[in-house]
Write an enzyme that holds these catalytic residues in place. Structure first.
Site, PDB file in Angstrom:
ATOM      1  N   LYS A 398       1.299 -14.355   1.362  1.00  0.00           N
ATOM      2  CA  LYS A 398       0.106 -14.086  -0.045  1.00  0.00           C
ATOM      3  C   LYS A 398       1.234 -14.381  -1.721  1.00  0.00           C
ATOM      4  O   LYS A 398       0.513 -14.667  -2.674  1.00  0.00           O
ATOM      5  CB  LYS A 398       0.926 -12.107  -0.159  1.00  0.00           C
ATOM      6  CG  LYS A 398      -0.705 -11.813  -1.507  1.00  0.00           C
ATOM      7  CD  LYS A 398      -0.525 -10.583  -1.301  1.00  0.00           C
ATOM      8  CE  LYS A 398      -0.957 -10.140  -2.524  1.00  0.00           C
ATOM      9  NZ  LYS A 398      -1.552  -8.090  -2.242  1.00  0.00           N
ATOM     10  N   GLU A 408      -6.210 -15.380 -10.266  1.00  0.00           N
ATOM     11  CA  GLU A 408      -8.141 -15.688  -9.727  1.00  0.00           C
ATOM     12  C   GLU A 408      -8.922 -16.873 -10.370  1.00  0.00           C
ATOM     13  O   GLU A 408      -9.625 -16.899  -9.844  1.00  0.00           O
ATOM     14  CB  GLU A 408      -8.474 -14.202  -8.762  1.00  0.00           C
ATOM     15  CG  GLU A 408      -8.378 -13.563  -7.681  1.00  0.00           C
ATOM     16  CD  GLU A 408      -8.879 -12.535  -7.592  1.00  0.00           C
ATOM     17  OE1 GLU A 408      -9.985 -11.982  -8.036  1.00  0.00           O
ATOM     18  OE2 GLU A 408      -8.950 -12.158  -6.362  1.00  0.00           O
ATOM     19  N   ASN A 417      -9.235 -12.022   0.047  1.00  0.00           N
ATOM     20  CA  ASN A 417     -10.349 -10.304  -0.319  1.00  0.00           C
ATOM     21  C   ASN A 417     -11.296 -10.932   1.104  1.00  0.00           C
ATOM     22  O   ASN A 417     -12.472 -10.295   1.470  1.00  0.00           O
ATOM     23  CB  ASN A 417     -11.577 -11.204  -1.267  1.00  0.00           C
ATOM     24  CG  ASN A 417     -10.424 -10.071  -2.478  1.00  0.00           C
ATOM     25  OD1 ASN A 417     -10.663  -9.854  -2.268  1.00  0.00           O
ATOM     26  ND2 ASN A 417     -10.611 -11.354  -3.622  1.00  0.00           N
ATOM     27  N   HIS A 420     -12.798  -7.438   2.373  1.00  0.00           N
ATOM     28  CA  HIS A 420     -13.082  -6.359   1.502  1.00  0.00           C
ATOM     29  C   HIS A 420     -14.751  -6.930   0.450  1.00  0.00           C
ATOM     30  O   HIS A 420     -14.654  -5.531   0.204  1.00  0.00           O
ATOM     31  CB  HIS A 420     -12.342  -7.248   0.790  1.00  0.00           C
ATOM     32  CG  HIS A 420     -10.432  -7.227   1.208  1.00  0.00           C
ATOM     33  ND1 HIS A 420      -9.907  -7.593   2.306  1.00  0.00           N
ATOM     34  CD2 HIS A 420      -9.768  -6.314   0.644  1.00  0.00           C
ATOM     35  CE1 HIS A 420      -9.064  -6.962   2.354  1.00  0.00           C
ATOM     36  NE2 HIS A 420      -8.470  -6.187   1.186  1.00  0.00           N
ATOM     37  N   HIS A 424     -15.397  -3.108   0.981  1.00  0.00           N
ATOM     38  CA  HIS A 424     -15.365  -2.550  -0.588  1.00  0.00           C
ATOM     39  C   HIS A 424     -16.743  -1.508  -0.223  1.00  0.00           C
ATOM     40  O   HIS A 424     -16.852  -0.485  -0.735  1.00  0.00           O
ATOM     41  CB  HIS A 424     -15.232  -3.542  -1.576  1.00  0.00           C
ATOM     42  CG  HIS A 424     -14.098  -3.127  -1.393  1.00  0.00           C
ATOM     43  ND1 HIS A 424     -13.489  -4.326  -2.607  1.00  0.00           N
ATOM     44  CD2 HIS A 424     -13.056  -2.983  -1.371  1.00  0.00           C
ATOM     45  CE1 HIS A 424     -12.202  -4.182  -2.476  1.00  0.00           C
ATOM     46  NE2 HIS A 424     -11.353  -3.845  -1.515  1.00  0.00           N
ATOM     47  N   HIS A 437      -9.031   1.992   4.004  1.00  0.00           N
ATOM     48  CA  HIS A 437      -9.572   0.617   3.434  1.00  0.00           C
ATOM     49  C   HIS A 437      -9.644   0.204   4.564  1.00  0.00           C
ATOM     50  O   HIS A 437     -10.396  -0.841   4.941  1.00  0.00           O
ATOM     51  CB  HIS A 437      -8.406   1.003   2.040  1.00  0.00           C
ATOM     52  CG  HIS A 437      -8.166  -0.806   2.052  1.00  0.00           C
ATOM     53  ND1 HIS A 437      -9.546  -1.271   1.009  1.00  0.00           N
ATOM     54  CD2 HIS A 437      -7.646  -1.954   1.663  1.00  0.00           C
ATOM     55  CE1 HIS A 437      -8.979  -2.630   0.980  1.00  0.00           C
ATOM     56  NE2 HIS A 437      -8.046  -2.771   1.258  1.00  0.00           N
TER      57      HIS A 437
END
Length: 531
Positions: A398, A408, A417, A420, A424, A437
């Site tokens: 990361k 970004e 992501n 995600h 999400h 999550h």
């Protein structure tokens, strides 16, 4: 290691004995009464006086529900926790129940100067309550007579009965990863017991420090953190917020602002997030926005937060139309990722964090992927050395992305992501209830891997390997319910990765090899309809 649960009449020394067991065994101490006080922001005596005993018993049941998955803890319960039969059954399921026996004479002697016990104000209250509760303690696995014994002696008796030897104090084993972005430079400290060195890692000591946490985590970890700060002459302001993704809102943030402004916080003061991803997201957003920026330290207490949420500077809160739609990029001054804090996590919460570990492995670290496949049992046993390696590999990956694309702007950070986009959607569809999550992201990774097979040549074999790995950690791999095309369109148009009507979707060409694929949003919806 199973939990040790201490039950007994008031004055039997549950808190004192529990802290001594914790010191000697390495188990983490938790007082359910303290947890309730954090949740209510008032003392037990005030709860009794203002709302009555029935309300307090309700709070006890709620506290017990919230710790039902806790591991490696020594839990001191309130004196009346055993009154309800459901509580007794739950306590038995939590671990080894130890009854600290005490008689009326000893109770009166120990509590003769204690004016905080609301149930002892009536005449002969001790004898009456002891008689009433006598049979309620019979479900205990072990009974220890506490009369004429010190907390240390009682703790020794208990550790001998449960066959736990005094643990050797683990010297801190730390590794530092430096992150340099255009806006900030800071260290992520990964190790065992590094949280005990918090003061040593602070470059500049503030005048005040707000510690933002939830009731359970505050009851587990606030005291050792606050003690360090207090000894260093730093004013500690605990700010306790409710637990759960549904509280990651502007309303919660506003309440935190109220507390900090009341204490005259300025930009030189410190805001510390002590908790999982929800807490570090909220804390980061508060630090970024209060007076246009305060100092920030993250002490992540979950695997998910250690490998992802606490590192990289993304902060934010949710909106009814989607997750993390309100937020900013704001880097911390310091992150302390102490893997010893992971030992109390429930199985579900630990696996929840493993979803983010799997994500890193799938998009950019094939060696980590193979480690997850080959050493599954050791990982689930939470071997500290292995956890340090996993957290270190994830933070390294990361860091490289964040240093290249902090906000970004180039699109590379969007790789993080993976899973995600769909994850999400699932969370928003469920109104941030029921599914964690990491569980939603696990499903999202399977779905997005299938899309990658159609748009980027990911092999069917790799899709199956990804799916099998996720399933092997007991994470979900299929949608709990079909998401309609209308819902898909509504959620996708709010996605932060949309640029000029196109979705920057993380795509896989192989395990450990990923890139960003620009996709018309309606084409993404079409792929989802086919899965």
């Amino acid at each position: 290691m199973r939990n040790i649960i201490l039950i007994g009449f008031m004055g039997s020394g549950k808190d004192s004995v529990g802290r001594e067991i914790s010191r000697r065994s390495g188990l983490t101490f938790l007082s359910t009464d303290q947890m309730i006080e954090f949740a209510e922001n008032r003392r037990i005596s005030d709860i009794f006086q203002q709302n009555g005993e029935a309300y307090f018993r309700h709070l006890e049941m709620r506290a017990l529900r919230s710790i039902r998955g806790l591991q490696n803890g020594v839990i001191a319960t309130g004196g009346g926790m055993v009154i309800d039969e459901k509580n007794r059954k739950q306590l038995s399921c939590l671990g080894i129940v130890v009854h600290l026996y005490i008689d009326a004479v000893t109770v009166r002697q120990r509590l003769r100067n204690d004016q905080t016990r609301p149930l002892l104000k009536e005449r002969n209250a001790v004898e009456r309550l002891l008689s009433k509760r006598k049979e309620l303690y019979n479900f205990a696995d072990i009974v220890i007579d506490t009369r004429s014994k010190t907390p240390g002696q009682i703790a020794g008796d208990i550790l001998s009965k449960v066959k736990i030897e005094d643990s050797k104090k683990i010297p801190p084993k730390n590794r530092s990863i430096n992150i340099k972005t255009a806006s900030s430079t800071y260290d992520v400290i990964i190790g065992e017991n590094c949280v005990t060195q918090l003061i040593d890692f602070l470059r500049v000591r503030p005048k005040r420090c707000a510690v933002i946490s939830n009731p359970l985590l505050a009851a587990l970890y606030l005291d050792p953190v606050a003690d360090q700060l207090d000894k260093a002459g730093i004013e500690v302001v605990p700010v306790i917020v409710p637990d759960g993704e549904r509280y990651k809102t502007l309303k919660t943030v506003s309440k935190i602002y109220d507390v900090l402004l009341k204490h005259h916080f300025d930009r030189s003061d410190l805001v510390l997030g002590l908790g999982g991803g929800v807490i570090t997201d909220i804390t980061g957003f508060v630090a970024a926005t209060l007076k246009r920026g305060c100092r920030l330290v993250n002490v992540p207490t979950t695997l998910l937060a250690q490998v992802d949420a606490s590192v990289g500077g993304k902060t934010g809160v949710n909106h009814p139309l989607g997750k993390n739609l309100i937020g900013s990029f704001y880097q911390p001054d310091l992150v302390l990722a102490d893997v010893q804090l992971l030992k109390t996590l429930s199985e579900r919460e630990f696996r929840n964090g493993l979803a983010e570990v799997i994500k890193i492995a799938v998009i950019g670290d094939e060696k980590l992927f193979n480690l997850l496949v080959n050493r599954r049992d050791e990982i689930l046993a939470r071997k500290p050395k292995l956890l340090r390696e996993i957290v270190t590999r994830c933070v390294h990956y990361k860091r490289d992305i964040v240093q290249e694309d902090e906000k970004e702007s180039t699109g590379r950070r969007s790789l993080l992501n993976f899973g995600h986009t769909i994850g999400h959607m699932i969370e928003a569809k469920n109104h941030y209830r029921g599914m964690k999550h990491g569980e939603a992201v696990a499903i999202g990774m399977v779905m997005e891997a299938k899309i990658a097979m159609q748009i980027d040549g990911l092999t069917k074999h790799d899709v199956q390997r990804i799916t099998d790995l996720i399933a092997s950690y007991n994470l979900p791999i299929s949608l709990p319910h079909k998401i309609s095309s209308d819902d898909l369109q509504r959620y996708i148009l709010q996605d932060k990765k949309i640029r000029n009507g196109k979705l920057n979707l993380p795509a896989l060409s192989a395990i450990g090899n990923s890139h960003i694929k620009e996709l018309e949003w309606n084409r993404f919806v079409s792929f989802m309809d086919q899965i």
